[in-house]
Design a protein around this motif. Structure first.
Motif, PDB file in Angstrom:
ATOM      1  N   THR A 121     -11.060  -2.970  -8.673  1.00  0.00           N
ATOM      2  CA  THR A 121     -11.624  -3.620  -7.708  1.00  0.00           C
ATOM      3  C   THR A 121     -11.343  -2.532  -6.641  1.00  0.00           C
ATOM      4  N   ILE A 122     -10.318  -2.132  -6.331  1.00  0.00           N
ATOM      5  CA  ILE A 122      -9.879  -1.335  -5.163  1.00  0.00           C
ATOM      6  C   ILE A 122     -10.766  -0.022  -5.214  1.00  0.00           C
ATOM      7  N   GLU A 123     -11.030   0.661  -6.519  1.00  0.00           N
ATOM      8  CA  GLU A 123     -11.751   1.788  -6.589  1.00  0.00           C
ATOM      9  C   GLU A 123     -12.952   1.544  -6.529  1.00  0.00           C
ATOM     10  N   ALA A 124     -13.422   0.425  -6.987  1.00  0.00           N
ATOM     11  CA  ALA A 124     -14.995   0.065  -6.766  1.00  0.00           C
ATOM     12  C   ALA A 124     -15.426   0.033  -5.415  1.00  0.00           C
ATOM     13  N   GLY A 125     -14.367  -0.562  -4.485  1.00  0.00           N
ATOM     14  CA  GLY A 125     -14.628  -0.487  -2.988  1.00  0.00           C
ATOM     15  C   GLY A 125     -14.802   0.911  -2.165  1.00  0.00           C
ATOM     16  N   ARG A 166       0.821  -1.261  -0.026  1.00  0.00           N
ATOM     17  CA  ARG A 166       0.003   0.064   0.115  1.00  0.00           C
ATOM     18  C   ARG A 166       1.049   1.251   0.169  1.00  0.00           C
ATOM     19  N   ASP A 167       2.246   1.091   0.240  1.00  0.00           N
ATOM     20  CA  ASP A 167       3.086   2.375   0.175  1.00  0.00           C
ATOM     21  C   ASP A 167       4.461   2.039  -0.234  1.00  0.00           C
ATOM     22  N   ARG A 168       4.654   2.908  -1.666  1.00  0.00           N
ATOM     23  CA  ARG A 168       5.700   2.328  -2.580  1.00  0.00           C
ATOM     24  C   ARG A 168       7.047   2.688  -1.728  1.00  0.00           C
ATOM     25  N   ARG A 169       6.966   3.883  -0.915  1.00  0.00           N
ATOM     26  CA  ARG A 169       8.045   4.199  -0.172  1.00  0.00           C
ATOM     27  C   ARG A 169       8.670   3.104   0.931  1.00  0.00           C
ATOM     28  N   ILE A 170       7.568   2.457   1.324  1.00  0.00           N
ATOM     29  CA  ILE A 170       7.799   1.552   2.481  1.00  0.00           C
ATOM     30  C   ILE A 170       8.387   0.306   1.825  1.00  0.00           C
ATOM     31  N   ASP A 171       7.954  -0.178   0.440  1.00  0.00           N
ATOM     32  CA  ASP A 171       8.258  -1.140  -0.080  1.00  0.00           C
ATOM     33  C   ASP A 171       9.976  -0.966  -0.591  1.00  0.00           C
ATOM     34  N   LEU A 172      10.347   0.362  -1.289  1.00  0.00           N
ATOM     35  CA  LEU A 172      11.354   0.550  -1.530  1.00  0.00           C
ATOM     36  C   LEU A 172      12.327   0.494  -0.580  1.00  0.00           C
ATOM     37  N   GLY A 173      12.032   0.699   0.594  1.00  0.00           N
ATOM     38  CA  GLY A 173      12.807   0.589   1.979  1.00  0.00           C
ATOM     39  C   GLY A 173      13.116  -0.643   2.567  1.00  0.00           C
ATOM     40  N   ILE A 174      11.960  -1.343   2.410  1.00  0.00           N
ATOM     41  CA  ILE A 174      12.105  -2.708   3.161  1.00  0.00           C
ATOM     42  C   ILE A 174      12.470  -3.876   2.141  1.00  0.00           C
ATOM     43  N   ARG A 175      12.120  -3.863   0.912  1.00  0.00           N
ATOM     44  CA  ARG A 175      12.725  -4.805  -0.059  1.00  0.00           C
ATOM     45  C   ARG A 175      14.106  -5.128  -0.254  1.00  0.00           C
ATOM     46  N   SER A 208     -15.385   3.667  -3.697  1.00  0.00           N
ATOM     47  CA  SER A 208     -16.607   4.367  -4.254  1.00  0.00           C
ATOM     48  C   SER A 208     -17.812   4.130  -3.041  1.00  0.00           C
ATOM     49  N   THR A 209     -17.727   3.011  -2.505  1.00  0.00           N
ATOM     50  CA  THR A 209     -18.812   2.580  -1.497  1.00  0.00           C
ATOM     51  C   THR A 209     -18.580   3.257  -0.294  1.00  0.00           C
ATOM     52  N   GLY A 210     -17.392   3.754  -0.144  1.00  0.00           N
ATOM     53  CA  GLY A 210     -17.174   4.507   1.399  1.00  0.00           C
ATOM     54  C   GLY A 210     -16.466   3.698   2.265  1.00  0.00           C
ATOM     55  N   GLN A 211     -15.859   2.499   1.665  1.00  0.00           N
ATOM     56  CA  GLN A 211     -15.105   1.835   2.635  1.00  0.00           C
ATOM     57  C   GLN A 211     -13.934   2.288   3.414  1.00  0.00           C
ATOM     58  N   THR A 212     -13.796   2.133   4.827  1.00  0.00           N
ATOM     59  CA  THR A 212     -12.572   2.484   5.308  1.00  0.00           C
ATOM     60  C   THR A 212     -11.304   1.816   4.858  1.00  0.00           C
ATOM     61  N   THR A 213     -10.234   2.264   5.287  1.00  0.00           N
ATOM     62  CA  THR A 213      -8.792   1.458   5.089  1.00  0.00           C
ATOM     63  C   THR A 213      -8.775   0.183   5.561  1.00  0.00           C
ATOM     64  N   TRP A 214      -9.373   0.021   6.771  1.00  0.00           N
ATOM     65  CA  TRP A 214      -9.356  -1.283   7.335  1.00  0.00           C
ATOM     66  C   TRP A 214     -10.317  -2.315   6.906  1.00  0.00           C
ATOM     67  N   GLN A 215     -11.601  -1.807   6.402  1.00  0.00           N
ATOM     68  CA  GLN A 215     -12.290  -2.511   5.356  1.00  0.00           C
ATOM     69  C   GLN A 215     -11.832  -2.857   3.966  1.00  0.00           C
ATOM     70  N   GLU A 216     -11.153  -2.064   3.569  1.00  0.00           N
ATOM     71  CA  GLU A 216     -10.413  -2.253   2.139  1.00  0.00           C
ATOM     72  C   GLU A 216      -9.336  -3.333   2.208  1.00  0.00           C
ATOM     73  N   ILE A 217      -8.706  -3.438   3.337  1.00  0.00           N
ATOM     74  CA  ILE A 217      -7.744  -4.461   3.283  1.00  0.00           C
ATOM     75  C   ILE A 217      -8.265  -5.759   3.763  1.00  0.00           C
ATOM     76  N   THR A 218      -9.176  -5.626   4.699  1.00  0.00           N
ATOM     77  CA  THR A 218      -9.801  -7.019   5.106  1.00  0.00           C
ATOM     78  C   THR A 218     -10.916  -7.608   4.115  1.00  0.00           C
ATOM     79  N   PRO A 239      -8.811 -10.882   0.723  1.00  0.00           N
ATOM     80  CA  PRO A 239      -9.475 -12.112   0.030  1.00  0.00           C
ATOM     81  C   PRO A 239      -9.047 -12.442  -1.187  1.00  0.00           C
ATOM     82  N   MET A 240      -8.840 -11.125  -1.858  1.00  0.00           N
ATOM     83  CA  MET A 240      -8.434 -11.259  -3.371  1.00  0.00           C
ATOM     84  C   MET A 240      -6.861 -11.818  -3.438  1.00  0.00           C
ATOM     85  N   ALA A 241      -6.260 -11.655  -2.465  1.00  0.00           N
ATOM     86  CA  ALA A 241      -4.927 -12.234  -2.590  1.00  0.00           C
ATOM     87  C   ALA A 241      -4.678 -13.484  -1.825  1.00  0.00           C
ATOM     88  N   LYS A 242      -5.713 -14.152  -1.266  1.00  0.00           N
ATOM     89  CA  LYS A 242      -5.791 -15.154  -0.474  1.00  0.00           C
ATOM     90  C   LYS A 242      -4.837 -16.330  -0.955  1.00  0.00           C
TER      91      LYS A 242
END
Length: 658
Positions: free
Chosen positions: A542-546, A477-486, A548-558, A563-566
């Motif tokens: 798919t993320i944008e669709a979620g 979810r954060d490209r900067r974190i990815d570049l730092g940790i990878r 648009s329904t007003g999902q919070t960050t936590w709801q978007e992740i869980t 689920p899509m990456a299970k």
């Protein structure tokens, strides 16, 4: 319906039955007791050893071991160890450094040449020149033989469907077996020392090259193959002029993985008197001497990074040259010629001057070891309370209850519970495989120790997946974190597993918890990257669709991303299980007990060889069982879960993956 509902039902029934039957018929063997089967295996070992001079198989293995030892001795006299009547190596340290640096520039770039120069000088400056060269010789011998054996197998696997099926089964077995277990049969047939070390390293290093090289050859476009066929090329012409050149980059990637796997196994082979840096690390681990293990451990990491970066850079350069790039070739040829002359002069000088032949005795290794020991002592004093609290929380809150349920239930209760969970998560295919594996574990008379090991593996895997979910989602979810940790994850996957025990042992002392934490640190990088890549691969629409329904960050992740990456999560769990199992077995060296200790005992005491061999086979059965359950679960989830359909038949080597 979620599979966790029936799984929790199985666990609840298991707990109820356990509460009435605890401690009954657990098949535990007190102390060093061994069974009739173990004694039969020991007698088999003794008969083979007694027939070394007459048994045809043993004569062949003895001859192979002797040839490997002679080659090693010759290379060692050339590069590292004084040889009478000449009291110095044939090529002194200055010549070795110069030649290695020149090779780095020739196959890659000046940056790699500089890395090699610094790495080789560090071997001598820290006082481990001979041990470092010995480890490089063993690794190089194993990789060289691996190429001779592995490339024909890769070609056969890539060009024949039937051969590919057979070879894949064998490679699956080889890669499911934890590294330490390789030593048990190798010691029997090839003995301890150089011969056994090279053979064990060779066996472990073959699968990555065969898999990756055959994949690269198979991926050559069919249209290209058809074009060569229409031109009338023979099979050999098509292979050597089209398929292998077009798969060059992938083949060198396979060579990279094979080299790191060989280094990893060559280090572990120090337990059977294999030469190299593993010896001082092992001696320090046995004595719980952090300072004594720190410097050779760091040098193993330096060597791993050097080999990794060199083979990777060689792959990139070969690709550029194939495309007509590679910079100013005229300047490069001039530099190569001049530096080659300098290298030859350095070799000549190293044969004249004693100080340029043998590395100076004064080194900073002892000073650094003392400083590292002092720093670790201060660190333990600082965080020891927190570390002890964490250890107790995991042990009493999670590890002990699970161990009691698995190991203190009657063997048939534990067996039925595992079978039921295998069916719930993996279906009939996993159920059948688990039945066969558990029957084998029961037959080998180490059921209780197997349950202890399984407990440590499951606890370690849970901790790995907690880290993987937190850091993997954060990276996705954060490209900067990815570049730092990878880059840290890449470095973590380059370090041989043996080295992970050093700081963890200093912090937690010899115990089963030490093996678990070392396994978590070893397995986490692969699992984190798999989770991050899986979550990152979720469709943006798919993320944008979620959203648009007003999902919070936590709801978007869980509700969306996980689920899509299970499928990726299940694959991460698969790799976490196998990596932790590999490390927990090595943890037998530092008090982990259970099957790891049985393997160590079998290697170190000839009268316990049968028990060690049975423990090794039991570990393999556990690895196959866990691998098949998680892979079957991935296939089931792929078929009936939401999200994109993917193939989850990727097999990563147990070793230093990248």
């Amino acid at each position: 319906m979620s599979r966790w509902v029936p799984a929790l039902g199985v666990i609840a029934v298991w707990i109820v039955v356990y509460s009435f039957t605890k401690g009954e018929n657990t098949l535990a063997l007190p102390g060093r007791e061994h069974t009739e089967l173990h004694q039969t295996l020991t007698d088999f070992n003794n008969r083979l050893l007694a027939s070394r001079d007459t048994n045809p198989v043993m004569q062949v293995t003895n001859s192979i071991s002797a040839v490997l030892r002679d080659v090693f001795d010759w290379l060692q006299r050339m590069l590292a160890r004084p040889n009478l009547p000449r009291p110095v190596p044939e090529i002194g340290w200055l010549g070795v450094v110069a030649i290695a640096t020149w090779i780095g520039y020739a196959i890659a770039s000046w940056r790699i040449a500089l890395l090699i120069l610094v790495s080789f000088l560090s071997f001598g400056v820290f006082g481990y020149w001979q041990e470092s060269i010995d480890l490089l010789i063993v690794t190089g011998m194993a990789v060289g033989i691996t190429i001779i054996i592995g490339m024909p197998l890769a070609v056969l696997s890539a060009t024949s469907t039937t051969a590919n099926r057979v070879i894949t089964v064998v490679l699956d077995f080889m890669q499911t077996m934890p590294t330490f277990v390789y030593l048990v049969p190798v010691v029997l047939f090839f003995g301890i020392g150089v011969g056994g070390a090279v053979v064990a390293t060779l066996i472990y290093a073959v699968p990555p090259l065969v898999r990756i090289a055959s994949f690269g050859i198979r991926e050559v476009p069919a249209t290209t193959i058809e074009a060569t066929d229409s031109a009338g090329q023979t099979y050999g012409q098509r292979l050597f002029k089209v398929q292998i050149p077009m798969a060059r980059k992938t083949i060198i990637v396979g060579l990279n993985q094979t080299t790191l796997a060989a280094l990893s196994m060559a280090t572990i082979a120090s337990y059977i008197n294999g030469p190299g840096l593993g010896k001082p690390v092992l001696n320090a681990l046995v004595a719980n001497d952090f300072g004594g293990s720190f410097v050779p451990g760091v040098l193993i990491v330096v060597m791993a990074v050097m080999l990794d970066r060199t083979t990777t850079a060689a792959s990139e350069r070969s690709e550029k040259v194939a495309r007509g790039g590679g910079g100013n070739l005229r300047v490069r040829r001039i530099v190569l010629a001049v530096s080659g002359v300098v290298a030859l002069v350095a070799v000549y000088l190293s044969r004249l001057e004693l100080s340029l032949a043998e590395f100076p005795e004064y080194t900073i290794g002892a000073t650094v070891s003392d400083a590292a020991d002092s720093a670790m002592s201060s660190f333990v004093d600082l965080v020891g309370g927190f570390a002890g609290g964490f250890k107790d929380a995991i042990s009493y809150g999670f590890l002990n209850p699970m161990q009691s349920l698995l190991a203190e239930s009657p063997w048939w209760v534990s067996g039925l519970g595992i079978l039921a969970l295998a069916f719930v998560f993996g279906g009939l295919r996993a159920f059948v495989t688990t039945t066969i594996c558990l029957a084998g574990v029961w037959y080998l008379d180490l059921w209780h120790d197997a349950m202890l090991t399984l407990t440590m593996v499951l606890v370690g895997t849970v901790l790995v997946m907690v880290l993987a979910l937190v850091l993997g989602v954060w990276m996705a979810r954060d490209r900067r974190i990815d570049l730092g940790i990878r880059p840290l994850l890449d470095a973590g996957q380059t370090i041989p597993p043996f080295v992970y025990l050093i700081p963890v042992l200093a912090l937690f002392g010899p115990s089963r918890f030490t093996a678990i934490v070392a396994g978590v640190v070893y397995a986490a990088p692969a699992a984190i990257k798999l989770v991050a890549d899986g979550v990152k691969g979720v469709s943006p629409t798919t993320i944008e669709a979620g959203r648009s329904t007003g999902q919070t960050t936590w709801q978007e992740i869980t509700k969306v991303q996980l689920p899509m990456a299970k499928g990726s999560l299940v694959l991460a769990t698969n790799q976490g299980l196998l990596y932790v199992l590999s490390m927990v077995v090595i943890g037998g060296l530092v008090g982990a007990g259970a099957l790891g200790y049985d393997v160590v005992l079998g290697i170190s005491r000839s009268e316990e060889w049968g028990k060690g061999a049975a423990a090794g086979l039991t570990i393999v059965l556990l690895g196959v069982m866990l691998d098949r359950i998680t892979r079957a679960a991935a296939d089931v989830r792929r078929d009936d879960g939401p999200g994109p359909r993917r193939a989850f038949n990727v097999r990563l080597p147990i070793g230093p993956p990248k």
